[in-house]
Design a protein around this motif. Structure first.
Motif, PDB file in Angstrom:
ATOM      1  N   HIS A 135      46.603  44.139  17.993  1.00 57.96           N
ATOM      2  CA  HIS A 135      47.343  43.053  18.839  1.00 57.96           C
ATOM      3  C   HIS A 135      46.596  42.066  19.468  1.00 57.96           C
ATOM      4  N   PRO A 136      45.971  41.342  18.583  1.00 57.60           N
ATOM      5  CA  PRO A 136      44.985  40.373  19.080  1.00 57.60           C
ATOM      6  C   PRO A 136      45.463  39.461  20.352  1.00 57.60           C
ATOM      7  N   SER A 137      46.608  38.963  20.338  1.00 58.74           N
ATOM      8  CA  SER A 137      46.982  37.990  21.481  1.00 58.74           C
ATOM      9  C   SER A 137      47.276  38.683  22.627  1.00 58.74           C
ATOM     10  N   GLN A 138      47.887  40.007  22.612  1.00 56.98           N
ATOM     11  CA  GLN A 138      48.277  41.098  23.469  1.00 56.98           C
ATOM     12  C   GLN A 138      46.750  41.259  24.356  1.00 56.98           C
ATOM     13  N   ALA A 139      45.936  41.698  23.413  1.00 58.40           N
ATOM     14  CA  ALA A 139      44.541  41.992  24.194  1.00 58.40           C
ATOM     15  C   ALA A 139      43.830  40.677  24.891  1.00 58.40           C
ATOM     16  N   LEU A 140      44.166  39.344  24.374  1.00 59.38           N
ATOM     17  CA  LEU A 140      43.603  38.222  25.085  1.00 59.38           C
ATOM     18  C   LEU A 140      44.253  38.012  26.304  1.00 59.38           C
ATOM     19  N   LEU A 141      45.627  38.188  26.439  1.00 60.03           N
ATOM     20  CA  LEU A 141      46.376  37.864  27.788  1.00 60.03           C
ATOM     21  C   LEU A 141      46.112  39.036  28.675  1.00 60.03           C
ATOM     22  N   ASP A 142      45.984  40.277  27.988  1.00 56.79           N
ATOM     23  CA  ASP A 142      45.519  41.451  29.076  1.00 56.79           C
ATOM     24  C   ASP A 142      44.104  41.085  29.748  1.00 56.79           C
ATOM     25  N   LEU A 143      43.136  40.459  28.921  1.00 56.09           N
ATOM     26  CA  LEU A 143      41.852  40.289  29.494  1.00 56.09           C
ATOM     27  C   LEU A 143      42.023  39.162  30.562  1.00 56.09           C
ATOM     28  N   TYR A 144      42.676  38.096  29.883  1.00 54.02           N
ATOM     29  CA  TYR A 144      42.722  37.146  31.008  1.00 54.02           C
ATOM     30  C   TYR A 144      43.482  37.243  32.153  1.00 54.02           C
ATOM     31  N   THR A 145      44.271  38.261  32.236  1.00 51.53           N
ATOM     32  CA  THR A 145      44.997  38.874  33.322  1.00 51.53           C
ATOM     33  C   THR A 145      43.744  39.699  34.137  1.00 51.53           C
ATOM     34  N   ILE A 146      43.219  40.534  33.567  1.00 44.85           N
ATOM     35  CA  ILE A 146      42.109  41.398  34.162  1.00 44.85           C
ATOM     36  C   ILE A 146      41.179  40.319  34.874  1.00 44.85           C
ATOM     37  N   LYS A 147      40.657  39.241  34.227  1.00 43.87           N
ATOM     38  CA  LYS A 147      39.817  38.293  34.686  1.00 43.87           C
ATOM     39  C   LYS A 147      40.426  37.864  35.948  1.00 43.87           C
ATOM     40  N   GLN A 148      41.636  37.258  35.900  1.00 37.92           N
ATOM     41  CA  GLN A 148      42.245  36.968  37.357  1.00 37.92           C
ATOM     42  C   GLN A 148      42.477  37.789  38.243  1.00 37.92           C
ATOM     43  N   GLU A 149      42.961  38.911  37.831  1.00 38.69           N
ATOM     44  CA  GLU A 149      42.923  40.194  38.848  1.00 38.69           C
ATOM     45  C   GLU A 149      41.804  40.312  39.684  1.00 38.69           C
ATOM     46  N   MET A 150      40.750  40.587  38.721  1.00 38.33           N
ATOM     47  CA  MET A 150      39.250  40.962  39.244  1.00 38.33           C
ATOM     48  C   MET A 150      38.603  39.633  40.307  1.00 38.33           C
ATOM     49  N   ALA A 151      38.948  38.605  39.640  1.00 39.68           N
ATOM     50  CA  ALA A 151      38.442  37.379  40.801  1.00 39.68           C
ATOM     51  C   ALA A 151      39.127  37.648  42.185  1.00 39.68           C
ATOM     52  N   GLY A 152      40.402  38.087  42.326  1.00 41.33           N
ATOM     53  CA  GLY A 152      41.139  38.178  43.242  1.00 41.33           C
ATOM     54  C   GLY A 152      40.383  39.157  44.219  1.00 41.33           C
ATOM     55  N   HIS A 153      39.703  39.958  43.610  1.00 41.56           N
ATOM     56  CA  HIS A 153      38.881  40.997  44.294  1.00 41.56           C
ATOM     57  C   HIS A 153      37.467  40.624  44.508  1.00 41.56           C
ATOM     58  N   GLY A 154      37.136  39.647  44.139  1.00 40.36           N
ATOM     59  CA  GLY A 154      35.598  39.120  44.278  1.00 40.36           C
ATOM     60  C   GLY A 154      34.823  39.750  43.091  1.00 40.36           C
ATOM     61  N   LYS A 155      35.376  40.080  42.080  1.00 39.50           N
ATOM     62  CA  LYS A 155      34.638  40.533  40.973  1.00 39.50           C
ATOM     63  C   LYS A 155      34.924  39.935  39.754  1.00 39.50           C
ATOM     64  N   GLY A 156      34.009  40.051  38.700  1.00 38.21           N
ATOM     65  CA  GLY A 156      34.262  39.705  37.341  1.00 38.21           C
ATOM     66  C   GLY A 156      34.566  40.729  36.268  1.00 38.21           C
ATOM     67  N   ILE A 157      34.620  40.534  35.077  1.00 45.55           N
ATOM     68  CA  ILE A 157      35.072  41.414  34.019  1.00 45.55           C
ATOM     69  C   ILE A 157      33.568  42.411  33.828  1.00 45.55           C
ATOM     70  N   ASP A 158      32.519  41.858  33.915  1.00 46.67           N
ATOM     71  CA  ASP A 158      31.295  42.970  33.647  1.00 46.67           C
ATOM     72  C   ASP A 158      31.268  43.813  34.921  1.00 46.67           C
ATOM     73  N   GLY A 159      31.115  45.123  34.397  1.00 47.38           N
ATOM     74  CA  GLY A 159      31.115  46.299  35.440  1.00 47.38           C
ATOM     75  C   GLY A 159      32.522  46.796  35.868  1.00 47.38           C
ATOM     76  N   LEU A 160      33.442  46.382  34.950  1.00 49.05           N
ATOM     77  CA  LEU A 160      34.870  46.857  35.013  1.00 49.05           C
ATOM     78  C   LEU A 160      34.882  48.163  34.768  1.00 49.05           C
ATOM     79  N   ARG A 161      35.659  48.904  35.566  1.00 50.20           N
ATOM     80  CA  ARG A 161      36.071  50.265  35.388  1.00 50.20           C
ATOM     81  C   ARG A 161      37.760  50.505  35.290  1.00 50.20           C
ATOM     82  N   ILE A 162      37.857  50.764  33.804  1.00 51.86           N
ATOM     83  CA  ILE A 162      39.375  50.833  33.548  1.00 51.86           C
ATOM     84  C   ILE A 162      39.913  52.175  32.975  1.00 51.86           C
ATOM     85  N   ALA A 163      40.924  52.563  33.460  1.00 48.38           N
ATOM     86  CA  ALA A 163      41.884  53.758  32.588  1.00 48.38           C
ATOM     87  C   ALA A 163      42.757  53.292  31.720  1.00 48.38           C
TER      88      ALA A 163
END
Ligand code: CP
Length: 341
Positions: A135-163
Motif C-alpha cells: 500500500h505505497p501511498s499509505q506508507a508515504l502518508l504515514d512516513l510524512y506524518t511521522i516526519k511532522q510528528e517527530m519534528a514537533g518533538h525536535g527529532k527526525g526520522i533517523d533514530g526512530l523507535r516504532i512499535a
C-alpha cells in the motif's frame, strides 16, 4: 527514480531522495489542500479510480487530490459493478481504461494484480493496495506524518523507535511502511503480534540486513515501552481463510488510555492506517484515546490528500507549474488555516 510517466506499484521503487522529493512537493501543495488557494493545473485530465475492494480513505482522498489539482475523476467501486464480473481479464480492462484516462489508481484483493494491470496499461498506474502485498501511498502518508510528528518533538526520522502492533502478517500498510523506513538510519522496530500473525520473514530479514534493531513481542504491554510511535493495525479479517480463524485474533491487543498511561513514554505518538475496528469485540484503539493530543490518526488522513496530490503532480509532470494556475479561494471554507493564504 524518474517519476514522470511512472507506475507507482511498490515502495521498493523509492530511495531516500525520492521520498524527500515527494515530501517537498507535498509541502508545496499544502495551500491547495487546505483551501487557501485553488489550482487548475490538471484541467482536462481524467483519473480512473478503480477500487475492486472496499475503501473510504484511499478512494476518496485519491479522487479529492485529483480534483484539487483541477482534474476529473471517474470511478468503479466493486468487481460486480465492472466487467471483471463477466470474466474480462485485467489485461483487457487495462487496455480499455487506459484509453479513457490520463492516470489510473487501482485497488484489488490479489497480490501482484496491480502490477499485472499496469503491464497492459498505456498510462501510469498507482497501486492503492494489492491484497496483503503493498500500500505505497499509505506508507508515504504515514512516513510524512511521522516526519511532522517527530519534528514537533525536535527529532527526525533517523533514530526512530516504532512499535508496529496487530496483524503484521496480512497488514499491507505495515509491510510498505517497514520497507520505507528501511531507507533511514538506526531504526528500532518493535514487532508486536500474535505468533501466527508475525510479519513475513522476507520483510523482517530485509530490515535486519540493513542493521536496524528488530525485536519481536507477543504481548502488547511488553512491546510498547521505549518507543516514539505506536502504529496500531486492524486484524485484516478479509485475508483469512475463514471468519472463525479471524475471530481468534479480534480484541487480542487493545490499546486504551489506561494501557497507554501505564506503559508508554509521555507523548508517544499513536498512529493507525484506519479503519480502526471500533466494534466492542475488537476495540484495538479505544475511543477513550480520542482526546489524547498524541493521537495522530486524523492528521494522517489529512496528510493522505496532500501526499496523493504530490504523487499525481510528479507522475503527470506538473509539480513545477501548479502555482502558475493558481488563484485565491473565493468561497467560505472552514478548512483555511490562519496565515496560509
Ligand atoms: N487506510 C486505508 O487504506 O483505508 P481505506 O481502506 O478506507 O481506503
Amino acid at each position: 527514480m524518474q517519476f514522470v510517466g511512472a507506475h507507482i506499484l511498490s515502495v521498493d521503487q523509492f530511495d531516500r531522495s525520492d521520498i524527500e522529493r515527494i515530501f517537498a512537493v507535498a509541502d508545496d501543495l499544502r495551500p491547495y489542500a487546505t483551501r487557501s488557494r485553488v489550482t487548475r493545473v490538471l484541467q482536462g485530465a481524467i483519473l480512473s479510480n478503480m477500487f475492486f475492494e472496499p475503501s473510504t480513505r484511499t478512494r476518496i482522498s485519491f479522487g479529492s487530490a485529483f480534483n484539487l489539482l483541477g482534474g476529473e475523476v471517474r470511478e468503479t467501486t466493486e468487481v460486480k459493478a465492472s466487467s471483471l464480473a463477466k470474466g474480462e481479464s485485467l489485461h483487457d480492462t487495462a487496455r480499455v481504461l487506459s484509453g479513457y484516462s490520463d492516470v489510473i489508481v487501482m485497488r484489488h484483493p490479489e497480490a501482484g494484480s496491480v502490477e499485472e494491470f499496469a503491464q497492459a496499461s498505456r498510462v501510469p498506474v498507482l497501486n492503492a493496495g494489492d491484497g496483503p502485498n503493498e500500500h505505497p501511498s499509505q506508507a508515504l502518508l504515514d512516513l510524512y506524518t511521522i516526519k511532522q510528528e517527530m519534528a514537533g518533538h525536535g527529532k527526525g526520522i533517523d533514530g526512530l523507535r516504532i512499535a508496529l502492533i496487530g496483524d503484521l502478517r496480512y497488514g499491507r500498510a505495515v509491510h510498505s511502511l517497514c520497507k520505507l523506513l528501511g531507507h533511514y538510519d538506526d531504526i528500532a522496530y518493535h514487532l508486536v503480534s500474535p505468533p501466527e500473525l508475525e510479519i513475513p520473514p522476507g520483510i523482517a530479514d530485509g530490515l535486519a540486513a540493513k542493521r536496524h534493531r528488530v525485536l519481536s513481542f507477543h504481548e502488547l504491554e511488553a512491546g510498547i515501552h521505549n518507543v516514539d510511535i505506536l502504529y496500531v493495525t486492524r486484524t485484516q479479517e478479509e485475508r483469512f481463510p475463514n471468519q472463525d480463524e479471524a475471530d481468534r485474533y479480534r480484541g487480542l491487543f487493545r490499546l486504551n488510555q489506561a494501557v497507554y498511561t501505564q506503559h508508554c513514554e509521555p507523548n508517544t505518538v499513536i498512529m493507525h492506517p484506519l479503519p480502526r475496528d471500533s466494534r466492542s469485540a475488537a476495540q484495538e484503539l479505544d475511543e477513550d484515546l480520542d482526546e489524547n493530543p498524541n493521537l495522530a490518526i486524523f492528521r494522517q488522513t489529512d496528510n493522505g490528500v496532500i501526499v496523493r496530490m504530490a504523487l499525481f503532480a510528479l507522475v503527470l509532470d506538473v509539480a513545477g507549474g501548479v502555482h502558475d494556475h493558481s488563484q485565491p479561494v473565493t468561497w467560505f471554507t472552514a478548512k483555511r488555516t490562519p496565515g496560509s493564504a
